[in-house]
Design a protein around this motif. Structure first.
Motif, PDB file in Angstrom:
ATOM      1  N   THR A  78      -1.359 -26.380  18.618  1.00 17.22           N
ATOM      2  CA  THR A  78      -0.355 -26.435  17.550  1.00 17.22           C
ATOM      3  C   THR A  78       0.735 -25.399  17.784  1.00 17.22           C
ATOM      4  O   THR A  78       1.923 -25.679  17.628  1.00 17.22           O
ATOM      5  CB  THR A  78      -1.011 -26.201  16.181  1.00 17.22           C
ATOM      6  N   LEU A  79       0.340 -24.187  18.168  1.00 17.41           N
ATOM      7  CA  LEU A  79       1.323 -23.135  18.441  1.00 17.41           C
ATOM      8  C   LEU A  79       2.248 -23.554  19.567  1.00 17.41           C
ATOM      9  O   LEU A  79       3.475 -23.411  19.461  1.00 17.41           O
ATOM     10  CB  LEU A  79       0.612 -21.828  18.790  1.00 17.41           C
ATOM     11  N   MET A  80       1.685 -24.083  20.646  1.00 16.29           N
ATOM     12  CA  MET A  80       2.521 -24.492  21.762  1.00 16.29           C
ATOM     13  C   MET A  80       3.466 -25.614  21.358  1.00 16.29           C
ATOM     14  O   MET A  80       4.649 -25.605  21.720  1.00 16.29           O
ATOM     15  CB  MET A  80       1.672 -24.938  22.954  1.00 16.29           C
ATOM     16  N   HIS A  81       2.979 -26.584  20.595  1.00 12.82           N
ATOM     17  CA  HIS A  81       3.831 -27.695  20.169  1.00 12.82           C
ATOM     18  C   HIS A  81       4.963 -27.210  19.267  1.00 12.82           C
ATOM     19  O   HIS A  81       6.090 -27.725  19.343  1.00 12.82           O
ATOM     20  CB  HIS A  81       2.992 -28.748  19.450  1.00 12.82           C
ATOM     21  N   CYS A  82       4.680 -26.227  18.422  1.00 14.12           N
ATOM     22  CA  CYS A  82       5.740 -25.676  17.566  1.00 14.12           C
ATOM     23  C   CYS A  82       6.760 -24.899  18.398  1.00 14.12           C
ATOM     24  O   CYS A  82       7.971 -24.998  18.174  1.00 14.12           O
ATOM     25  CB  CYS A  82       5.137 -24.775  16.490  1.00 14.12           C
ATOM     26  N   LEU A  83       6.280 -24.132  19.369  1.00 14.93           N
ATOM     27  CA  LEU A  83       7.190 -23.381  20.240  1.00 14.93           C
ATOM     28  C   LEU A  83       8.103 -24.328  21.016  1.00 14.93           C
ATOM     29  O   LEU A  83       9.286 -24.035  21.231  1.00 14.93           O
ATOM     30  CB  LEU A  83       6.394 -22.533  21.227  1.00 14.93           C
ATOM     31  N   ALA A  84       7.552 -25.472  21.444  1.00 13.80           N
ATOM     32  CA  ALA A  84       8.305 -26.410  22.285  1.00 13.80           C
ATOM     33  C   ALA A  84       9.170 -27.377  21.491  1.00 13.80           C
ATOM     34  O   ALA A  84       9.876 -28.198  22.085  1.00 13.80           O
ATOM     35  CB  ALA A  84       7.324 -27.198  23.157  1.00 13.80           C
ATOM     36  N   GLY A  85       9.124 -27.295  20.169  1.00 11.09           N
ATOM     37  CA  GLY A  85       9.915 -28.217  19.366  1.00 11.09           C
ATOM     38  C   GLY A  85       9.310 -29.600  19.266  1.00 11.09           C
ATOM     39  O   GLY A  85       9.985 -30.549  18.849  1.00 11.09           O
ATOM     40  N   LEU A  86       8.027 -29.735  19.626  1.00  6.92           N
ATOM     41  CA  LEU A  86       7.341 -31.022  19.504  1.00  6.92           C
ATOM     42  C   LEU A  86       6.755 -31.205  18.112  1.00  6.92           C
ATOM     43  O   LEU A  86       6.376 -32.312  17.734  1.00  6.92           O
ATOM     44  CB  LEU A  86       6.224 -31.140  20.550  1.00  6.92           C
ATOM     45  N   ASP A  87       6.649 -30.107  17.366  1.00  2.00           N
ATOM     46  CA  ASP A  87       6.165 -30.150  15.989  1.00  2.00           C
ATOM     47  C   ASP A  87       6.981 -29.156  15.184  1.00  2.00           C
ATOM     48  O   ASP A  87       7.522 -28.186  15.734  1.00  2.00           O
ATOM     49  CB  ASP A  87       4.672 -29.803  15.944  1.00  2.00           C
ATOM     50  N   THR A  88       7.080 -29.392  13.890  1.00  2.00           N
ATOM     51  CA  THR A  88       7.843 -28.502  13.015  1.00  2.00           C
ATOM     52  C   THR A  88       6.918 -27.476  12.380  1.00  2.00           C
ATOM     53  O   THR A  88       5.712 -27.709  12.241  1.00  2.00           O
ATOM     54  CB  THR A  88       8.548 -29.295  11.905  1.00  2.00           C
ATOM     55  N   VAL A  89       7.474 -26.341  12.005  1.00  3.11           N
ATOM     56  CA  VAL A  89       6.679 -25.320  11.330  1.00  3.11           C
ATOM     57  C   VAL A  89       6.830 -25.483   9.828  1.00  3.11           C
ATOM     58  O   VAL A  89       7.856 -25.972   9.340  1.00  3.11           O
ATOM     59  CB  VAL A  89       7.106 -23.900  11.766  1.00  3.11           C
ATOM     60  N   THR A  90       5.807 -25.071   9.093  1.00  2.00           N
ATOM     61  CA  THR A  90       5.864 -25.099   7.633  1.00  2.00           C
ATOM     62  C   THR A  90       6.663 -23.920   7.109  1.00  2.00           C
ATOM     63  O   THR A  90       7.418 -24.034   6.144  1.00  2.00           O
ATOM     64  CB  THR A  90       4.444 -25.081   7.047  1.00  2.00           C
ATOM     65  N   ARG A  91       6.488 -22.779   7.762  1.00  2.00           N
ATOM     66  CA  ARG A  91       7.212 -21.570   7.392  1.00  2.00           C
ATOM     67  C   ARG A  91       7.316 -20.690   8.619  1.00  2.00           C
ATOM     68  O   ARG A  91       6.469 -20.741   9.500  1.00  2.00           O
ATOM     69  CB  ARG A  91       6.475 -20.837   6.262  1.00  2.00           C
ATOM     70  N   GLY A  92       8.380 -19.885   8.669  1.00  2.00           N
ATOM     71  CA  GLY A  92       8.575 -19.010   9.811  1.00  2.00           C
ATOM     72  C   GLY A  92       9.670 -19.519  10.730  1.00  2.00           C
ATOM     73  O   GLY A  92      10.346 -20.510  10.429  1.00  2.00           O
ATOM     74  N   THR A  93       9.832 -18.846  11.857  1.00  2.00           N
ATOM     75  CA  THR A  93      10.929 -19.149  12.769  1.00  2.00           C
ATOM     76  C   THR A  93      10.421 -19.219  14.203  1.00  2.00           C
ATOM     77  O   THR A  93       9.596 -18.409  14.619  1.00  2.00           O
ATOM     78  CB  THR A  93      12.020 -18.061  12.690  1.00  2.00           C
ATOM     79  N   VAL A  94      10.950 -20.190  14.952  1.00  2.00           N
ATOM     80  CA  VAL A  94      10.660 -20.331  16.373  1.00  2.00           C
ATOM     81  C   VAL A  94      11.978 -20.290  17.135  1.00  2.00           C
ATOM     82  O   VAL A  94      12.967 -20.926  16.727  1.00  2.00           O
ATOM     83  CB  VAL A  94       9.926 -21.656  16.673  1.00  2.00           C
ATOM     84  N   GLN A  95      12.008 -19.545  18.235  1.00  2.00           N
ATOM     85  CA  GLN A  95      13.189 -19.467  19.081  1.00  2.00           C
ATOM     86  C   GLN A  95      12.818 -19.720  20.531  1.00  2.00           C
ATOM     87  O   GLN A  95      11.753 -19.299  20.983  1.00  2.00           O
ATOM     88  CB  GLN A  95      13.850 -18.088  18.964  1.00  2.00           C
TER      89      GLN A  95
END
Length: 276
Positions: A78-95
């Protein structure tokens, strides 16, 4: 020397077993190729709610090879998918680099995946009707871009497939197919390559070939790689291993060995031991 990475929760454990506190997170160094800041990921609601990530903060330095490990359901994929833009986060920021992934629309995510991110998956995802060369160049072709000839030659020589470029996937071994997938991810010179269990379908010899390629692409060409794996031997090829449990980062290893990775995994049920 301790690595300069910071994580939320847990300590950093060096190869020599020394534990250092890494809970303080201050500043945002320009060397980060990808960053998660207080990231939460929640699926469902009510009694069916599942919290996959709980306030995860982590930085992934440019030109480094980082492995993400944890028990099944720990949140590593899940973390990797959020980092890669394959999944959205519920809260927080990814760059990713200087691009804030959080909140990007479809066109922005498409541009991110095309220009800044490379992917390597457990399934090779090669088109069976295309040759190895055509598969490698496919993302650039779709984007209407031509490869840098000098860099293309470097990539082909690094993966060792020059005599297989005219072959279709069915004519290649599993290890060769995964090296084609690695070359495809690398040829566009992305900001970061995300690899999800890249050796999961390979025998030990083919897996070692792929892992050596990934490590060499980091050490010799400055590529940044973030790899999810369950295999301590695979994780030992990385410069750094980040451990998740119950959606939180609980520890990390610098300059890991298969033995120290396995030992840390065994202790994840007793976080106090891991953190010292």
């Amino acid at each position: 020397m301790m690595d300069s990475h910071r994580t939320s929760g847990g300590g950093a454990i060096r190869r020599d077993g020394e534990v250092r506190d890494v809970t303080a997170t201050t500043g945002q160094p320009a060397s980060a190729a990808a960053r998660a800041s207080d990231v939460w990921k929640v699926y469902g609601s009510g009694e069916a709610q599942v919290i996959a990530l709980r306030g995860v903060s982590a930085e992934f330095e440019r030109g480094r090879f980082t492995a993400i490990m944890g028990p099944s359901g720990s949140g590593k994929s899940t973390l990797m998918h959020c980092l890669a833009g394959l999944d959205t986060v519920t809260r927080g920021t990814v760059q990713v680099g200087d691009t804030t992934v959080t909140g990007l629309g479809d066109s922005g995510l498409t541009k991110l995946r095309r220009d800044k991110v490379g992917f390597i998956f457990q399934q090779f995802n090669l088109l069976p009707t295309l040759t190895a060369k055509e598969n490698i160049l496919l993302p650039l072709s779709i984007a209407g871009r031509k490869p840098d000839p000098a860099w293309y030659d470097v990539v082909i020589d690094t993966v060792g497939l020059r005599d297989r470029l005219g072959h279709r996937p069915a004519q290649l071994s599993g290890g060769q197919q995964q090296r084609v997938a690695c070359a495809r991810a690398l040829v566009a010179r992305p900001e970061v390559i995300f690899a999800d269990e890249p050796t999961g379908n390979l025998d030990s010899r083919s897996g070692a070939e792929v892992l050596n390629f990934l490590r060499n692409s980091v050490r010799e060409h400055g590529q940044t790689i973030v790899m999810v794996t369950h295999d301590p031997t695979a994780a030992a090829y990385a410069d750094r291993v980040v451990f998740l449990a119950d959606g939180q980062i609980v520890s990390e290893l610098i300059e890991p060995t298969a033995e120290t990775v396995l030992d840390t995994m065994k202790k994840l049920d007793t976080p106090a031991e891991v953190a010292g």
